[in-house]
Design an enzyme around this catalytic site. Structure first.
Site, PDB file in Angstrom:
ATOM      1  N   ARG A   1      12.758  48.807  35.685  1.00  0.00           N
ATOM      2  CA  ARG A   1      12.550  49.788  36.757  1.00  0.00           C
ATOM      3  C   ARG A   1      13.838  50.609  36.937  1.00  0.00           C
ATOM      4  NH1 ARG A   1      13.014  45.782  42.111  1.00  0.00           N
ATOM      5  NH2 ARG A   1      15.284  45.862  42.163  1.00  0.00           N
TER       6      ARG A   1
ATOM      7  N   ASP B   1      17.713  37.173  30.993  1.00  0.00           N
ATOM      8  CA  ASP B   1      18.717  37.023  32.054  1.00  0.00           C
ATOM      9  C   ASP B   1      20.060  37.380  31.429  1.00  0.00           C
ATOM     10  OD1 ASP B   1      20.626  36.224  33.845  1.00  0.00           O
ATOM     11  OD2 ASP B   1      19.651  34.333  34.353  1.00  0.00           O
ATOM     12  N   VAL B   2      20.658  38.489  31.879  1.00  0.00           N
ATOM     13  CA  VAL B   2      21.878  38.980  31.220  1.00  0.00           C
ATOM     14  C   VAL B   2      23.094  38.074  31.411  1.00  0.00           C
ATOM     15  CG1 VAL B   2      21.184  41.415  31.219  1.00  0.00           C
ATOM     16  CG2 VAL B   2      22.541  40.514  33.144  1.00  0.00           C
TER      17      VAL B   2
ATOM     18  N   TYR C   1      30.990  44.204  44.981  1.00  0.00           N
ATOM     19  CA  TYR C   1      30.314  45.143  44.069  1.00  0.00           C
ATOM     20  C   TYR C   1      31.338  46.094  43.442  1.00  0.00           C
ATOM     21  CZ  TYR C   1      26.909  48.669  42.459  1.00  0.00           C
ATOM     22  OH  TYR C   1      26.165  49.553  41.709  1.00  0.00           O
TER      23      TYR C   1
ATOM     24  N   ASP D   1      14.766  42.262  31.006  1.00  0.00           N
ATOM     25  CA  ASP D   1      14.891  42.231  32.465  1.00  0.00           C
ATOM     26  C   ASP D   1      14.351  40.893  32.971  1.00  0.00           C
ATOM     27  OD1 ASP D   1      14.558  42.973  35.374  1.00  0.00           O
ATOM     28  OD2 ASP D   1      14.958  44.982  34.615  1.00  0.00           O
TER      29      ASP D   1
ATOM     30  N   LYS E   1      32.315  46.718  39.444  1.00  0.00           N
ATOM     31  CA  LYS E   1      32.164  48.001  38.759  1.00  0.00           C
ATOM     32  C   LYS E   1      33.520  48.535  38.273  1.00  0.00           C
ATOM     33  CE  LYS E   1      27.676  48.129  39.007  1.00  0.00           C
ATOM     34  NZ  LYS E   1      26.830  48.025  37.804  1.00  0.00           N
TER      35      LYS E   1
HETATM   36  N1  LIG Z   1      20.988  53.298  42.383  1.00  0.00           N
HETATM   37  C1  LIG Z   1      22.261  53.467  42.694  1.00  0.00           C
HETATM   38  O1  LIG Z   1      22.618  54.014  43.753  1.00  0.00           O
HETATM   39  C2  LIG Z   1      23.323  53.049  41.722  1.00  0.00           C
HETATM   40  C3  LIG Z   1      24.598  53.641  41.821  1.00  0.00           C
HETATM   41  C4  LIG Z   1      25.582  53.239  40.927  1.00  0.00           C
HETATM   42  C5  LIG Z   1      25.320  52.281  39.961  1.00  0.00           C
HETATM   43  N2  LIG Z   1      24.075  51.706  39.902  1.00  0.00           N
HETATM   44  C6  LIG Z   1      23.869  50.691  38.874  1.00  0.00           C
HETATM   45  O2  LIG Z   1      22.765  51.071  38.065  1.00  0.00           O
HETATM   46  C7  LIG Z   1      22.213  49.902  37.448  1.00  0.00           C
HETATM   47  C8  LIG Z   1      20.709  49.946  37.579  1.00  0.00           C
HETATM   48  O3  LIG Z   1      20.372  49.841  38.953  1.00  0.00           O
HETATM   49  P1  LIG Z   1      19.172  50.625  39.623  1.00  0.00           P
HETATM   50  O4  LIG Z   1      19.743  51.589  40.576  1.00  0.00           O
HETATM   51  O5  LIG Z   1      18.236  51.110  38.601  1.00  0.00           O
HETATM   52  O6  LIG Z   1      18.548  49.454  40.520  1.00  0.00           O
HETATM   53  P2  LIG Z   1      17.299  48.502  40.240  1.00  0.00           P
HETATM   54  O7  LIG Z   1      17.463  47.366  41.165  1.00  0.00           O
HETATM   55  O8  LIG Z   1      16.058  49.295  40.297  1.00  0.00           O
HETATM   56  O9  LIG Z   1      17.514  48.041  38.728  1.00  0.00           O
HETATM   57  C9  LIG Z   1      18.311  46.948  38.361  1.00  0.00           C
HETATM   58  C10 LIG Z   1      17.553  46.168  37.317  1.00  0.00           C
HETATM   59  O10 LIG Z   1      18.396  45.111  36.852  1.00  0.00           O
HETATM   60  C11 LIG Z   1      17.591  43.943  36.760  1.00  0.00           C
HETATM   61  N3  LIG Z   1      18.418  42.735  36.815  1.00  0.00           N
HETATM   62  C12 LIG Z   1      19.110  42.234  37.867  1.00  0.00           C
HETATM   63  N4  LIG Z   1      19.694  41.073  37.543  1.00  0.00           N
HETATM   64  C13 LIG Z   1      19.383  40.830  36.244  1.00  0.00           C
HETATM   65  C14 LIG Z   1      19.684  39.784  35.321  1.00  0.00           C
HETATM   66  N5  LIG Z   1      20.441  38.728  35.672  1.00  0.00           N
HETATM   67  N6  LIG Z   1      19.193  39.868  34.071  1.00  0.00           N
HETATM   68  C15 LIG Z   1      18.427  40.928  33.694  1.00  0.00           C
HETATM   69  N7  LIG Z   1      18.087  41.931  34.519  1.00  0.00           N
HETATM   70  C16 LIG Z   1      18.558  41.883  35.775  1.00  0.00           C
HETATM   71  C17 LIG Z   1      16.644  44.050  37.942  1.00  0.00           C
HETATM   72  O11 LIG Z   1      15.535  43.185  37.815  1.00  0.00           O
HETATM   73  C18 LIG Z   1      16.275  45.525  37.913  1.00  0.00           C
HETATM   74  O12 LIG Z   1      15.174  45.783  37.084  1.00  0.00           O
HETATM   75  C19 LIG Z   1      22.895  48.712  38.117  1.00  0.00           C
HETATM   76  O13 LIG Z   1      23.909  48.215  37.279  1.00  0.00           O
HETATM   77  C20 LIG Z   1      23.499  49.313  39.380  1.00  0.00           C
HETATM   78  O14 LIG Z   1      24.609  48.584  39.829  1.00  0.00           O
HETATM   79  C21 LIG Z   1      23.080  52.086  40.745  1.00  0.00           C
END
Ligand SMILES: NC(=O)c1ccc[n+]([C@@H]2O[C@H](COP(=O)([O-])OP(=O)(O)OC[C@H]3O[C@@H](n4cnc5c(N)ncnc54)[C@H](O)[C@@H]3O)[C@@H](O)[C@H]2O)c1
Length: 293
Positions: free
Chosen positions: A17, A66-67, A162, A38, A166
């Site tokens: 997602r 699971d990463v 967090y 995922d 990052k």
């Molecule tokens: N949306 C924001 O505002 C934003 C801003 C900066 C960075 N990010 C980064 O972008 C990346 C994607 O996030 P997103 O915004 O799409 O949110 P999201 O929560 O929709 O997607 C994160 C995905 O990572 C998966 N995930 C979590 N833990 C996991 C694990 N142990 N093993 C495998 N999969 C796992 C979740 O199931 C999910 O599908 C993340 O690294 C997040 O930190 C997001």
């Protein structure tokens, strides 16, 4: 110029997602195959089915991953090899925030305190190492993209843990700059500002809710654009791309102050850089042999 997408295979963690899904969709639309990993199986399988149905052939596969676990990451990249012949683009994107994002005032718990680091940093480090071995084994090079965040540069007290993770992803990715010389692999980090996805859908308190409501956000279009730029722009290596409300910007590198350089040191740098690349080539060849992937 050869097309950077057709006949290319991308492994994407956190692909069920949000950002991972949208990047996968953009890559499939441009002719790449995607391997999604995922924890969210229903969403991941639905995404792969959607891409395959639309293409009328197999262009996507999903695997529960699971990463934090090498075993799962090894299986994910092995699937890329089995299903589509290897990996050209590795996108280590899975990440969490939520309750673990601050961490300053939670109970003194070894396991709980490290969890966000295991996912956000461990998932990137382990995923990069497995990707590197696969790419080096084939000898064709590749592209690695790690999802960091604007929080990899900015300090935010309400999400300090967090931010730490990052910052680590930015430092790790920038430090892979010589992989281009070592193995023709370009590694870069995409660092979005806030973007409307599930990760920010449930603010943990009223202060965060109001902050998220008030702050400007970037768009998924710009976020996807940053990933595509990392693939297309062969000048990008060891860089961090900020995705801000007004678009994508390459962040300047930190240049240490003059006191860190003497003329003798500067004279030696080119020679040491070559020696470092040669050493890493030997280390990588040894690592590929040992890993037997
Ligand atoms: N949306 C924001 O505002 C934003 C801003 C900066 C960075 N990010 C980064 O972008 C990346 C994607 O996030 P997103 O915004 O799409 O949110 P999201 O929560 O929709 O997607 C994160 C995905 O990572 C998966 N995930 C979590 N833990 C996991 C694990 N142990 N093993 C495998 N999969 C796992 C979740 O199931 C999910 O599908 C993340 O690294 C997040 O930190 C997001």
């Amino acid at each position: 110029m050869t097309n950077p997408y057709t006949s290319k295979v991308a492994v994407i963690t956190g692909g069920s997602r949000g950002i991972g899904y949208n990047v996968a969709k953009a890559l499939v639309a441009r002719g790449s195959k995607v391997v999604l990993g995922d924890l969210l199986d229903k969403e991941g399988e639905a995404a792969a089915k959607e891409f395959n149905d639309k293409a009328g052939k197999q262009v996507a596969v999903y695997l529960h991953t699971d990463v934090t676990k090498y075993k799962d990451l090894i299986a994910l990249f092995a699937l890329a090899e089995k299903a589509f012949g290897g990996v050209d683009i590795a996108i280590l994107n899975a990440g969490i925030a939520g309750d673990a994002a601050c961490g300053l005032f939670t109970p003194l718990d070894d396991r709980a305190d490290m969890f966000i680091h295991e996912v956000n940093v461990g998932g990137v480090v382990k995923g990069n190492k497995v990707a590197l071995l696969h790419m080096a084994k084939k000898g064709k090079g590749g592209v690695i993209i790690n999802t960091a965040s604007m929080a990899g540069f900015a300090a935010a007290p309400s999400i300090s843990a967090y931010c730490a993770t990052k910052h680590a992803v930015v430092g790790w990715t920038r430090s892979m700059v010589n992989l281009e010389a070592v193995a023709n692999i370009r590694a870069n980090a995409v660092c979005p500002y806030w973007c409307e996805t599930d990760i920010i859908a449930n603010p943990k308190d009223e202060v965060q809710r109001q902050f998220l409501q008030a702050t400007p956000k970037t768009t998924m279009k710009y976020v996807v654009e940053a990933f595509l730029r990392c693939i297309e722009d062969t000048d990008l290596s060891g860089q961090a791309l900020l995705v801000l409300p007004d678009g994508v910007h390459v962040q300047d590198q930190y240049i240490p102050p003059e006191s860190c350089f003497t003329s003798e040191f500067l004279e030696k740098v080119p020679e040491l850089a070559i020696a470092g690349v040669n050493l890493h080539k030997e280390n990588l060849a040894q690592a590929v042999k040992l890993a037997k992937l």
